[in-house]
Scaffold this motif. Structure first.
Motif, PDB file in Angstrom:
ATOM      1  N   LEU A  20       0.902  -1.374  -0.036  1.00  0.00           N
ATOM      2  CA  LEU A  20       0.076  -0.144   0.117  1.00  0.00           C
ATOM      3  C   LEU A  20       0.943   1.278   0.161  1.00  0.00           C
ATOM      4  CD1 LEU A  20      -3.033  -0.878   2.346  1.00  0.00           C
ATOM      5  CD2 LEU A  20      -3.201  -0.209  -0.151  1.00  0.00           C
ATOM      6  N   CYS A  21       1.892   1.053   0.699  1.00  0.00           N
ATOM      7  CA  CYS A  21       2.609   2.387   0.954  1.00  0.00           C
ATOM      8  C   CYS A  21       3.318   2.609  -0.478  1.00  0.00           C
ATOM      9  CB  CYS A  21       3.955   2.110   1.958  1.00  0.00           C
ATOM     10  SG  CYS A  21       3.232   2.286   3.689  1.00  0.00           S
ATOM     11  N   ILE A  22       3.839   1.487  -0.745  1.00  0.00           N
ATOM     12  CA  ILE A  22       4.768   1.580  -2.331  1.00  0.00           C
ATOM     13  C   ILE A  22       3.635   2.072  -3.323  1.00  0.00           C
ATOM     14  CG2 ILE A  22       6.037   0.449  -3.927  1.00  0.00           C
ATOM     15  CD1 ILE A  22       7.337  -1.078  -1.842  1.00  0.00           C
ATOM     16  N   SER A  23       2.554   1.395  -3.572  1.00  0.00           N
ATOM     17  CA  SER A  23       1.703   2.042  -4.433  1.00  0.00           C
ATOM     18  C   SER A  23       1.451   3.615  -4.214  1.00  0.00           C
ATOM     19  CB  SER A  23       0.297   0.923  -4.556  1.00  0.00           C
ATOM     20  OG  SER A  23      -0.112   0.816  -3.503  1.00  0.00           O
ATOM     21  N   SER A  24       1.410   3.936  -3.167  1.00  0.00           N
ATOM     22  CA  SER A  24       0.860   5.224  -2.978  1.00  0.00           C
ATOM     23  C   SER A  24       2.049   6.009  -3.519  1.00  0.00           C
ATOM     24  CB  SER A  24       0.701   5.575  -1.167  1.00  0.00           C
ATOM     25  OG  SER A  24       1.875   5.618  -0.698  1.00  0.00           O
ATOM     26  N   LEU A  25       2.936   5.511  -3.583  1.00  0.00           N
ATOM     27  CA  LEU A  25       4.051   6.183  -3.972  1.00  0.00           C
ATOM     28  C   LEU A  25       4.159   6.788  -5.579  1.00  0.00           C
ATOM     29  CD1 LEU A  25       7.169   4.193  -2.828  1.00  0.00           C
ATOM     30  CD2 LEU A  25       6.854   6.662  -2.253  1.00  0.00           C
ATOM     31  N   ASP A  78      24.502  -0.476  -3.965  1.00  0.00           N
ATOM     32  CA  ASP A  78      25.011   0.341  -5.142  1.00  0.00           C
ATOM     33  C   ASP A  78      24.529   0.390  -6.306  1.00  0.00           C
ATOM     34  OD1 ASP A  78      28.451  -0.612  -6.137  1.00  0.00           O
ATOM     35  OD2 ASP A  78      27.331   1.160  -6.791  1.00  0.00           O
ATOM     36  N   MET A  79      24.020   1.869  -6.820  1.00  0.00           N
ATOM     37  CA  MET A  79      23.471   1.876  -7.934  1.00  0.00           C
ATOM     38  C   MET A  79      21.891   1.604  -7.745  1.00  0.00           C
ATOM     39  SD  MET A  79      25.902   0.913 -10.809  1.00  0.00           S
ATOM     40  CE  MET A  79      24.701   1.471 -12.353  1.00  0.00           C
ATOM     41  N   VAL A  80      21.019   2.558  -6.889  1.00  0.00           N
ATOM     42  CA  VAL A  80      19.719   2.427  -6.624  1.00  0.00           C
ATOM     43  C   VAL A  80      18.926   3.492  -6.998  1.00  0.00           C
ATOM     44  CG1 VAL A  80      20.133   0.691  -4.682  1.00  0.00           C
ATOM     45  CG2 VAL A  80      19.920   3.222  -4.241  1.00  0.00           C
ATOM     46  N   GLY A  81      19.496   4.186  -8.080  1.00  0.00           N
ATOM     47  CA  GLY A  81      18.731   5.576  -8.488  1.00  0.00           C
ATOM     48  C   GLY A  81      18.308   5.495  -9.859  1.00  0.00           C
ATOM     49  N   ARG A  82      18.358   4.307 -10.362  1.00  0.00           N
ATOM     50  CA  ARG A  82      17.688   4.496 -11.890  1.00  0.00           C
ATOM     51  C   ARG A  82      16.775   3.324 -12.214  1.00  0.00           C
ATOM     52  NH1 ARG A  82      21.312   7.404 -15.484  1.00  0.00           N
ATOM     53  NH2 ARG A  82      20.123   6.389 -17.173  1.00  0.00           N
ATOM     54  N   LEU A  83      15.971   3.162 -11.081  1.00  0.00           N
ATOM     55  CA  LEU A  83      14.817   2.134 -11.168  1.00  0.00           C
ATOM     56  C   LEU A  83      13.890   2.479 -12.484  1.00  0.00           C
ATOM     57  CD1 LEU A  83      13.223  -0.218  -9.518  1.00  0.00           C
ATOM     58  CD2 LEU A  83      11.673   1.498  -9.005  1.00  0.00           C
ATOM     59  N   ASN A  84      13.678   1.586 -13.444  1.00  0.00           N
ATOM     60  CA  ASN A  84      13.039   1.828 -14.611  1.00  0.00           C
ATOM     61  C   ASN A  84      11.579   1.805 -14.334  1.00  0.00           C
ATOM     62  OD1 ASN A  84      11.462   0.763 -16.902  1.00  0.00           O
ATOM     63  ND2 ASN A  84      13.225   0.389 -17.876  1.00  0.00           N
ATOM     64  N   ASP A  85      11.021   3.125 -14.749  1.00  0.00           N
ATOM     65  CA  ASP A  85       9.842   3.228 -14.286  1.00  0.00           C
ATOM     66  C   ASP A  85       8.673   2.414 -14.791  1.00  0.00           C
ATOM     67  OD1 ASP A  85       9.806   6.936 -13.907  1.00  0.00           O
ATOM     68  OD2 ASP A  85       9.207   5.189 -12.469  1.00  0.00           O
ATOM     69  N   SER A  86       9.061   1.622 -15.991  1.00  0.00           N
ATOM     70  CA  SER A  86       7.927   0.689 -16.583  1.00  0.00           C
ATOM     71  C   SER A  86       7.927  -0.662 -15.851  1.00  0.00           C
ATOM     72  CB  SER A  86       7.896   0.720 -17.957  1.00  0.00           C
ATOM     73  OG  SER A  86       9.175   0.597 -18.423  1.00  0.00           O
ATOM     74  N   THR A  87       9.284  -1.253 -16.089  1.00  0.00           N
ATOM     75  CA  THR A  87       9.484  -2.510 -15.419  1.00  0.00           C
ATOM     76  C   THR A  87       9.693  -2.673 -13.907  1.00  0.00           C
ATOM     77  OG1 THR A  87      11.954  -2.529 -15.626  1.00  0.00           O
ATOM     78  CG2 THR A  87      10.692  -3.140 -17.349  1.00  0.00           C
ATOM     79  N   HIS A  88      10.095  -1.553 -13.162  1.00  0.00           N
ATOM     80  CA  HIS A  88      10.395  -1.607 -11.941  1.00  0.00           C
ATOM     81  C   HIS A  88      11.568  -2.724 -11.332  1.00  0.00           C
ATOM     82  CE1 HIS A  88       6.465   0.744 -10.737  1.00  0.00           C
ATOM     83  NE2 HIS A  88       7.312   1.522 -11.312  1.00  0.00           N
ATOM     84  N   GLY A  89      12.256  -3.148 -12.369  1.00  0.00           N
ATOM     85  CA  GLY A  89      13.285  -4.260 -12.105  1.00  0.00           C
ATOM     86  C   GLY A  89      14.207  -3.842 -10.924  1.00  0.00           C
ATOM     87  N   LEU A  90      14.470  -4.801 -10.167  1.00  0.00           N
ATOM     88  CA  LEU A  90      15.232  -4.766  -8.964  1.00  0.00           C
ATOM     89  C   LEU A  90      15.861  -5.833  -8.840  1.00  0.00           C
ATOM     90  CD1 LEU A  90      16.210  -3.022  -6.369  1.00  0.00           C
ATOM     91  CD2 LEU A  90      14.367  -4.149  -5.091  1.00  0.00           C
ATOM     92  N   THR A  91      17.445  -5.773  -8.800  1.00  0.00           N
ATOM     93  CA  THR A  91      18.243  -7.157  -8.358  1.00  0.00           C
ATOM     94  C   THR A  91      18.556  -7.068  -7.233  1.00  0.00           C
ATOM     95  OG1 THR A  91      19.062  -6.902 -10.757  1.00  0.00           O
ATOM     96  CG2 THR A  91      20.197  -8.324  -9.243  1.00  0.00           C
ATOM     97  N   ILE A  92      18.250  -8.237  -6.393  1.00  0.00           N
ATOM     98  CA  ILE A  92      18.848  -8.553  -5.083  1.00  0.00           C
ATOM     99  C   ILE A  92      19.840  -9.686  -5.143  1.00  0.00           C
ATOM    100  CG2 ILE A  92      18.190  -8.874  -2.779  1.00  0.00           C
ATOM    101  CD1 ILE A  92      15.483  -7.851  -3.237  1.00  0.00           C
ATOM    102  N   GLY A  93      21.245  -9.134  -4.769  1.00  0.00           N
ATOM    103  CA  GLY A  93      22.104 -10.288  -4.673  1.00  0.00           C
ATOM    104  C   GLY A  93      22.454 -10.820  -3.124  1.00  0.00           C
ATOM    105  N   GLY A  94      22.779 -12.032  -3.104  1.00  0.00           N
ATOM    106  CA  GLY A  94      23.305 -12.624  -1.890  1.00  0.00           C
ATOM    107  C   GLY A  94      22.023 -13.226  -1.296  1.00  0.00           C
ATOM    108  N   ASP A 110       4.368  -6.742  -5.792  1.00  0.00           N
ATOM    109  CA  ASP A 110       3.452  -5.812  -6.613  1.00  0.00           C
ATOM    110  C   ASP A 110       4.087  -4.741  -7.174  1.00  0.00           C
ATOM    111  OD1 ASP A 110       0.011  -5.906  -5.818  1.00  0.00           O
ATOM    112  OD2 ASP A 110       1.120  -7.222  -6.874  1.00  0.00           O
ATOM    113  N   TYR A 111       5.161  -4.356  -6.639  1.00  0.00           N
ATOM    114  CA  TYR A 111       5.636  -2.807  -7.179  1.00  0.00           C
ATOM    115  C   TYR A 111       7.037  -3.189  -7.897  1.00  0.00           C
ATOM    116  CZ  TYR A 111       7.588   1.449  -7.222  1.00  0.00           C
ATOM    117  OH  TYR A 111       8.170   2.892  -7.754  1.00  0.00           O
ATOM    118  N   PHE A 112       7.783  -4.214  -7.170  1.00  0.00           N
ATOM    119  CA  PHE A 112       9.162  -4.383  -8.059  1.00  0.00           C
ATOM    120  C   PHE A 112       8.962  -5.697  -8.882  1.00  0.00           C
ATOM    121  CE2 PHE A 112      11.520  -1.038  -6.367  1.00  0.00           C
ATOM    122  CZ  PHE A 112      11.256  -0.993  -4.922  1.00  0.00           C
ATOM    123  N   LYS A 113       9.654  -5.688  -9.904  1.00  0.00           N
ATOM    124  CA  LYS A 113       9.980  -7.013 -10.669  1.00  0.00           C
ATOM    125  C   LYS A 113      11.344  -7.439  -9.999  1.00  0.00           C
ATOM    126  CE  LYS A 113       9.819  -9.360 -14.885  1.00  0.00           C
ATOM    127  NZ  LYS A 113      10.501 -10.336 -14.149  1.00  0.00           N
TER     128      LYS A 113
END
Ligand SMILES: [Zn+2]
Length: 545
Positions: free
Chosen positions: A9-14, A342-358, A374-377
């Protein structure tokens, strides 16, 4: 309502900014301020050891003190200083003068790493190969006779020549190459070969044509060789929230970047040096770190202590994080886990692609994190090893998570600017990180699990690997082994962490780059020898790739 639902909810309100709550608006405004400052031309790309780095770490320290963090750097400050030894360099007071003409270093000539530090004057002629004279050696013959010899090693031939002319009483050795075969010779900063007793200099073709065309003509030579260590200081910024817990969560982000690209790690191909502003890499992560240091003051986060580290030296090879893990200012055994941004400032506005390592470094991550968001891919990478500072903590058997919104066309270029940052996207990443910390808050200390390690790729394509993790901070000659992968060739052969590998088959190498080149010469099934130094011993092992 589950926390996940609350989070979604928080994120979608974003998405609809106009509904942003005041605290979120404040975080967004602060992110703009931090990234705007850190990526400003004034900081000249925040290269480690420069005035720009200093402006950056002073700014971050100031922000850490505004967050009321406890300084955990040197001498009660936030700053932890560390030395970066980049091998050796030819110092600017070296000179070569022929017939009163001063030649330019690198373009016209350069001393080889074998050369001692010395300054002498003498008369010389190419044709005179006598005792107490300078000798000139044209590589032409050696290169041509070995044109089709894959095992030919020029540095070996040079060492032999040095020994030979020294024994014949030469006072200096000038090496040049009149053939059309390239010799690839350059001053090797990482090479620490046995030093000769006479100066060893390489002269370019143009120098020979200009000053030594007439091989019988005597010329006046004055030279000074001054080779010294190439060192600079880096500065981590370290702050702490002490909640008197037995466990400490570490949150990190490097702040250094490429400057004008002087360290050969830029993808910019223009001829005029330009400032690499590094807004996404990694002013974005640093800004997120500063804001999280404020947000974790809330009472509900009191089950852990929090250690905030903004690293320098990351772009040079994880120097700052490696140094911190070897000189921790908070007992490292209390580490619960480490989150790296490291490099969290260029989230793609249409895909919302986020890589999580580890993802594979603790069973907790599997329980806690799911791709279904629901928000991130979300794309998970299980390995604890990657191209950023979490690797140094994983190497200390600490569970890690690495956040990254993806590579883009401005990566490692001067065009990585603040006006391209997706601030709403970055706020969403911050909230995701806070959510994870929230969810682990009552889970105690997380269990650590080792993960498979992938070989980091360098120049040349690899058909084989030894299964070692190189130590990128090693300044000696060769490749120091930081770790060996389970079940891989190195481990099976008995190669150990701390060993310094110096040769594969006929290929000697002085650093990770030349090691990668040597490795690319082998294919599956090849039998060869690996040579390494273990302490003062030199060992050789037979291996089959
Ligand atoms: Zn980076």
């Amino acid at each position: 309502m589950t926390r996940l639902l609350w989070l979604l909810l928080c994120i979608s309100s974003l998405v609809s900014a106009q509904k942003l709550k005041k605290p979120d608006k404040l975080v967004l405004a602060n992110l703009r301020t931090h990234i705007g400052y850190l990526a400003d031309d004034k900081l000249e790309g925040r290269r480690t050891g420069t005035a720009g780095e200093r402006l950056a770490y002073e700014y971050i320290s100031e922000q850490f003190s505004r967050s009321a963090l406890t300084p955990k750097g040197d001498n009660g400050t936030f700053i932890q200083e560390f030395e970066i030894n980049e091998g050796r360099q030819v110092n600017p007071d070296s000179y070569l003068v022929i017939n009163d003409k001063t030649l330019s270093l690198e373009k016209d000539y350069f001393p080889l790493a074998y050369s001692p530090n010395i300054s002498i004057e003498f008369k010389a002629a190419i044709a005179i190969l006598e005792k107490d004279n300078a000798w000139f050696w044209d590589l032409k013959e050696k290169l041509e006779e070995n044109r089709n010899n894959p095992h030919f090693d020029l540095s070996d031939a040079i060492r032999t020549k040095i020994a030979d002319v020294t024994s014949k009483g030469a006072t200096a050795l000038f090496i040049y190459n009149s053939s059309s075969i390239a010799d690839e010779l350059k001053f090797e900063p990482k090479a620490k070969p046995e030093t000769a007793v006479i100066p060893i200099l390489y002269l370019s073709k143009e120098t020979i044509d200009k000053y030594l065309k007439n091989v019988t003509e005597t010329v006046d030579i004055k030279l000074k060789v001054d080779i010294g260590d190439k060192k600079r200081m880096g500065h981590n910024v370290v702050g702490f929230i002490n909640n008197n817990s037995g466990n400490t969560i570490i949150i990190g982000a490097h702040y250094d970047h490429l400057g004008y690209g002087e360290d050969h790690n830029s993808l910019y191909t223009g001829s005029i040096p330009q400032i690499h502003n590094g807004a996404d890499d990694n002013a974005s992560g640093t800004a997120a770190l500063i804001e999280i240091s404020k947000l974790l003051r809330k009472p509900r986060f009191r089950n852990n202590n929090y250690l905030f580290i903004s690293f320098s030296g990351e772009e040079l090879g994880l120097f700052g994080s490696k140094y911190y893990t070897e000189h921790p200012s908070v007992n490292i055994s209390t580490s619960n886990y480490m989150i790296n941004m490291d490099m969290v400032g260029r989230l793609n506005d249409s895909t919302h692609g986020l890589t999580i390592g580890g993802y594979g470094t603790s069973p907790m991550w599997g329980r806690l994190l799911s791709e279904k968001d629901d928000y991130f891919k979300i794309k998970f990478d299980s390995s604890g090893i990657g191209p950023s500072d979490h690797t140094s903590f994983y190497r200390k058997n600490i569970p890690v998570l690495f956040f990254f919104t993806g590579v883009h066309s401005d990566y490692h270029k001067p065009t990585d600017d603040a006006d391209k940052i997706n601030y709403n996207g970055e706020l969403a990443v911050i909230k995701y990180v806070l959510h994870i910390i929230d969810e682990t808050n009552d889970k105690g200390k997380l269990v650590f699990t080792k993960t498979r390690e992938t070989q980091s790729s360098g120049k040349g394509s690899f058909k084989v690997s030894l299964g070692i993790m190189p130590d990128y901070t090693f300044s000696g000659s060769g490749v120091r082994v930081d770790g060996v992968s389970d079940g891989k060739l190195a481990q099976r052969t008995g190669i150990m962490a701390g060993d310094v590998i110096i040769q594969l088959g006929d290929h000697r190498f002085t650093d990770v780059q030349t090691y990668m080149e040597a490795l690319s010469k082998f294919k599956k099934g090849d039998a060869t020898k690996v040579r390494l130094k273990r302490g003062n011993q030199e060992l050789e092992f037979d291996i089959i790739f």
